[in-house]
Design a protein around this motif. Sequence first.
Motif, PDB file in Angstrom:
ATOM      1  N   GLY B 263       0.778  -1.272  -0.100  1.00 36.33           N
ATOM      2  CA  GLY B 263       0.109   0.061  -0.156  1.00 36.33           C
ATOM      3  C   GLY B 263       0.932   1.275  -0.001  1.00 36.33           C
ATOM      4  O   GLY B 263       1.017   1.865  -0.977  1.00 36.33           O
ATOM      5  N   SER B 264       1.615   1.476   1.191  1.00 33.95           N
ATOM      6  CA  SER B 264       2.518   2.488   1.353  1.00 33.95           C
ATOM      7  C   SER B 264       3.750   2.735   0.141  1.00 33.95           C
ATOM      8  O   SER B 264       3.918   3.628  -0.474  1.00 33.95           O
ATOM      9  CB  SER B 264       2.808   2.606   2.746  1.00 33.95           C
ATOM     10  N   GLY B 265       4.312   1.584   0.064  1.00 28.08           N
ATOM     11  CA  GLY B 265       5.469   1.700  -0.795  1.00 28.08           C
ATOM     12  C   GLY B 265       5.114   1.787  -2.363  1.00 28.08           C
ATOM     13  O   GLY B 265       5.555   2.565  -2.937  1.00 28.08           O
ATOM     14  N   ASP B 266       3.985   1.215  -2.846  1.00 25.89           N
ATOM     15  CA  ASP B 266       3.429   1.469  -3.980  1.00 25.89           C
ATOM     16  C   ASP B 266       2.990   2.549  -4.327  1.00 25.89           C
ATOM     17  O   ASP B 266       3.163   3.229  -5.416  1.00 25.89           O
ATOM     18  CB  ASP B 266       2.486   0.135  -4.344  1.00 25.89           C
ATOM     19  N   MET B 267       2.313   2.996  -3.288  1.00 25.90           N
ATOM     20  CA  MET B 267       1.626   4.493  -3.492  1.00 25.90           C
ATOM     21  C   MET B 267       2.688   5.647  -3.654  1.00 25.90           C
ATOM     22  O   MET B 267       2.645   6.648  -4.452  1.00 25.90           O
ATOM     23  CB  MET B 267       0.725   5.000  -2.429  1.00 25.90           C
ATOM     24  N   PHE B 268       4.010   5.474  -2.912  1.00 29.08           N
ATOM     25  CA  PHE B 268       5.001   6.150  -2.973  1.00 29.08           C
ATOM     26  C   PHE B 268       5.627   6.317  -4.474  1.00 29.08           C
ATOM     27  O   PHE B 268       5.973   7.338  -4.887  1.00 29.08           O
ATOM     28  CB  PHE B 268       6.044   5.816  -1.967  1.00 29.08           C
ATOM     29  N   VAL B 269       6.034   4.954  -4.988  1.00 32.09           N
ATOM     30  CA  VAL B 269       6.532   5.151  -6.155  1.00 32.09           C
ATOM     31  C   VAL B 269       5.646   5.457  -7.299  1.00 32.09           C
ATOM     32  O   VAL B 269       6.050   6.242  -8.397  1.00 32.09           O
ATOM     33  CB  VAL B 269       6.990   3.727  -6.589  1.00 32.09           C
ATOM     34  N   THR B 270       4.429   5.385  -7.164  1.00 25.71           N
ATOM     35  CA  THR B 270       3.562   5.746  -8.390  1.00 25.71           C
ATOM     36  C   THR B 270       3.243   7.408  -8.238  1.00 25.71           C
ATOM     37  O   THR B 270       3.053   7.965  -9.453  1.00 25.71           O
ATOM     38  CB  THR B 270       2.201   5.052  -8.017  1.00 25.71           C
ATOM     39  N   SER B 271       3.445   7.654  -6.978  1.00 23.28           N
ATOM     40  CA  SER B 271       3.292   9.380  -6.845  1.00 23.28           C
ATOM     41  C   SER B 271       4.579   9.958  -7.419  1.00 23.28           C
ATOM     42  O   SER B 271       4.503  11.189  -7.601  1.00 23.28           O
ATOM     43  CB  SER B 271       3.180   9.625  -5.357  1.00 23.28           C
TER      44      SER B 271
END
Lengths: 357, 357
Positions: B263-271
């Motif tokens: 959740g957090s890691g993937d939202m970080f990279v997508t952002s």
Amino acid sequence: MNKSKIAVLGSGIMATALTFPLAENGHEVHLVGTHLDRDIIDSIKKTGIHPNLGLKIPSTVKAYQLEEIEEAFEGADVAMSGVNSFGVDWVGEQLAKVVKPGMMVLSITKGMQADEDGNLYILPDIIKKYFTKDLVDSVTWSAVVGPSIAGEVAVKRDTCVVFCGEDQESLDKLAHMFRTDYYHVWTSTDFVGMEVAAATKNIYAFAAGFNEGIRDKNKEENDRYVRFNYGSAVFAQGQVELTQFMQLLSDNKTLSPRHLLVGSGDMFVTSMGGRNVKAGRYVGAGIPFSEVRDNYMKGVTMEGVAAIRVIGGAMEPLTKRGIIKESDFPLLRHLYDIIVNDQPLNMPWEKFFDGEK
Amino acid sequence: MNKSKIAVLGSGIMATALTFPLAENGHEVHLVGTHLDRDIIDSIKKTGIHPNLGLKIPSTVKAYQLEEIEEAFEGADVAMSGVNSFGVDWVGEQLAKVVKPGMMVLSITKGMQADEDGNLYILPDIIKKYFTKDLVDSVTWSAVVGPSIAGEVAVKRDTCVVFCGEDQESLDKLAHMFRTDYYHVWTSTDFVGMEVAAATKNIYAFAAGFNEGIRDKNKEENDRYVRFNYGSAVFAQGQVELTQFMQLLSDNKTLSPRHLLVGSGDMFVTSMGGRNVKAGRYVGAGIPFSEVRDNYMKGVTMEGVAAIRVIGGAMEPLTKRGIIKESDFPLLRHLYDIIVNDQPLNMPWEKFFDGEK
């Protein structure tokens, strides 16, 4: 709205930025410089400009040199501690002399201290040590946490923060004093959990520099593919360890929306740049930390590095006492090894996310 | 290590990138293009190069045109669905013809579908609809989630992912097939929770473009102070809503370390960038979404925007049914208003983090 009187000790960029919404709301603000802030206060007195912030501060904010502290704090409703984590003991000594019963103490300093047994303390607890027991009990204790770059507050960019503390009534009053259409304030009585989240996120800002550093080392600056996967995994493990710190030290065990603002949101903004990220980038590029400290970034204040030293130093006694497991906090333990034992970066991926299996 | 045979339908960049660790581990990999991938497969057959990835794929990976799908899937241990969320119904139809009992189905597609009542389904459930009940039960279902930019996997940059699914034994086997010294795999049997986290993070990538867009609009590009406070608060509210989605749809109610990775890691990279962020940036700059869609980004595939339409569309029926509250998901509801009702950006800060008070 009733007008209040707020006295601030420390005139760094964050403390000064917070005077903007207060002045906008018509409150009386007294900004007192520390012994290190003499030139800042001189500049404000002469020109109204805060040199590091690069902005004219609100005309109603009154600046004081340290020797005028008693006058500045006389009759204040709110006593703000506005220094960084290195100055917290000093600020405790000073505030003990000017804080009076009935005041609301509000801290903006992020960090923790540890004793020899690895017990970790939030910074308001350090300030309390310098107060008499009676004085501790006759004031209320609160803190400002959340993703907030000082200058952005001063130029009225939308900012969301949490005021945390022991006393809901004080939190409501303080939030009311500060709220504007760009400074958005929530409250929480999970004082310890919020302060722990705010303090530990600085640790992981240092690790947020590694991926760029590896690119530097490998001369990948023109490479089509960067290292976002690396950076996001480190960010996520940072979130894991921040969460575990909160669970370890606070009675609150779940990540509420406001905890996510303070933990996840603040780690996000801190990862975007700054001195700790820069130091981590050098280490990612293969430079031993001792060289970064003594040459590349000599004399630069790095709160994240300090936090790694303090909180990372608590890992061994806490493990020996059986309070945490050997396998807990693998990223922080590695960061501690890099900073204290001058070890090279060698990310222990297999220990992350509860261990690879 | 026993060698396995993996057949992949879809030869986009993510599916193709995953053939690199598989080939490195000595497995037999068959890569089948869809009808839209004809040129990619031609290129690989002729030169070994995947044109969009810009890389030579491993020599042991065999490329097939769609009409050769039966040969490619014959005797496979693993059947991978490697298309994007727009192709998931099509892939269900195709796989229904070539998947055989005993195979492990592995999906890399991130997204969800909704019915008229607002019920949300993870994409493996959509594929299942095209299978007979017997076939559904005679294979195992798993998916790859986590922060993973395709090209970085292909050039062997450290990447941490979670293989989630219903059957731990299959997850262990699959993880073993893929793991290398740079491709780090964890497993989780919270199939729904992990898939929901992976699907919803795309929603918030669109919102991650707003702060830069506001800077564009206000011509702040040379301004000392940016809008990181804004961006980090939006990121945090994205985390709040992603968490709530997981709690709503999964039996698992807590954010485990691996949920934080996904959740957090993937939202970080997508952002950090991409097409959804770019679209959000236009909206932040004041351009109605209809113009972004029809002019500025005409014909560009935006999975985040699609996710807002699908998942945002479920808000009203779910609220009517009393499954969620009117005050839940304020950011997603606003994103839906922007995309579907062409509303201007007007961030509902006061509804964030459980409501300002």
